[in-house]
Design a protein around this motif. Structure first.
Motif: not given
Length: 367
Positions: A323-330
């Motif tokens: 989830p944190e990797a997705a948050r960073r991409a966003t």
């Protein structure tokens, strides 16, 4: 409400704050990496808010030295001891992490302890820095002698939240990145709720009678304490408490840094949150098996977890780090989300230091 700011402009702002507070340009950029990691991944209490509440004020009043250089004071094979000399923990731990990686490449494992340091930000930055090099990374820190939580069943606050992080590289999947305090929540989240005027989830705080407390002010009044991971003894609080003690053992007596449970705290003597201790550990999977085989095994493990049927229709199973990797991409694509209270602190810091604040994007995100 939350405000979106461009990631590159936020990084520019954080770097300029550090240089204005006395850091050299390269050191300011390295420190900004840690702060922006937290904001980009959604850990805002350890990002720009810590810049406002911890790093900038302490650099300006001299509690943290802007010119200190971390130095290796003991070096023996796979291990080393680093003295931060009262400087930014962000810089001392980055140096220790890189040294641990170097030692792992030569020995299969590297372990570096740090003394004489300060708050190091988000633990996941350091463990993930190692995983990006194909290593398994561990990062631990205590809070110096500062007491924010009593021992399980006790009344005197004598341990920190004592966070730890572990990151494991993978092949096709996002890396596994566990970043956790050994208390049920970091105290920064309690402070953030207080600033918003919000109640806390039940289970974060307990009073001396073992009753759950939801008013964040009670923590600051000293009439309620943050729970250890697992909650009270009956629900597994001994696990979080034990982990907290372990982190203090490694980052305090082993590293030669300060630690909370000392006789002074029982005498009511005030203890500062200086001389913080850290530990970085790097393990090279190639020392055990072919890197491709290890990566394939991690991919199967994480992929299988991710593909587990969810308990609810339309639900999604995930794992720490994804989830944190997705948050960073966003964050990089659409802007870094800062809660309005954090954005207000950023604006105040910018005005105080005469640094241009990061420009808010037009979109505001509902809370």
């Amino acid at each position: 409400m939350s405000v979106l700011v461009q990631a590159s402009d936020l990084r520019r702002f954080v770097t300029e704050v550090f240089t204005t507070c006395g850091l050299e340009t390269s050191a300011a950029a390295a420190a900004a990496d840690v702060v922006c990691y937290a904001d980009e991944h959604g850990f805002t209490t350890h990002g720009s808010n810590a810049l406002f509440n911890i790093y900038a004020p302490r650099l300006r009043d001299g509690r943290i030295s802007a010119t200190a250089k971390a130095e290796v004071v003991r070096d023996m094979g796979a291990i080393a001891l680093v003295n931060g000399n009262g400087g930014l923990g962000l810089l001392a731990m980055t140096a220790a992490t890189d040294l641990a990686a170097h030692k792992a490449s030569a020995n299969g494992i590297g372990m570096v302890a740090v003394q004489g340091s300060s708050h190091f930000g988000s633990a996941g930055f350091y463990s993930q820095r190692l995983s990006e090099q194909g290593l398994i990374g561990f990062a631990l820190t205590n809070c110096g002698a500062q007491g924010v939580a009593p021992p399980l069943g006790g009344t005197v606050r004598m341990l920190g939240t004592n966070p730890l992080s572990v990151a494991v590289p993978s092949g096709e999947n996002d890396p596994f990145v566990l970043d956790m305090s050994t208390t049920v929540v970091a105290t920064g989240k309690i402070a953030a709720a207080k600033m918003r005027g919000a109640e806390l989830p039940e289970g974060w705080l307990y009073d001396s009678d073992g009753q759950a407390v939801t008013d964040p002010q009670r923590y600051f009044d000293g009439t309620a304490d943050v729970a250890w991971l697992g909650g009270p003894l009956a629900t597994g609080g001994a696990k979080g408490f034990g982990l907290g003690l372990l982190v203090d053992i490694l980052c305090g007596p082993l590293a030669g840094a300060a630690f909370g449970p000392t006789r002074k705290v029982l005498n009511g003597e005030p203890l500062p949150d200086t001389d913080v201790g850290h530990v970085a550990i790097a393990i090279d999977p190639a020392a055990f098996r072919a890197p491709e085989a290890f990566a394939a095994g991690i991919d199967e493990l994480l992929g299988t977890v991710r593909d587990c049927p969810p308990t609810r229709p339309g639900g999604k199973v995930t794992y720490p780090g994804a989830p944190e990797a997705a948050r960073r991409a966003t964050s990089l694509a659409h802007g870094v989300e800062l809660p309005d209270t954090v954005a207000a602190n950023v604006r105040a810091l910018a005005a105080d230091l005469g640094v241009a604040e990061p420009q808010a994007l037009t979109t505001e995100v509902p809370a």
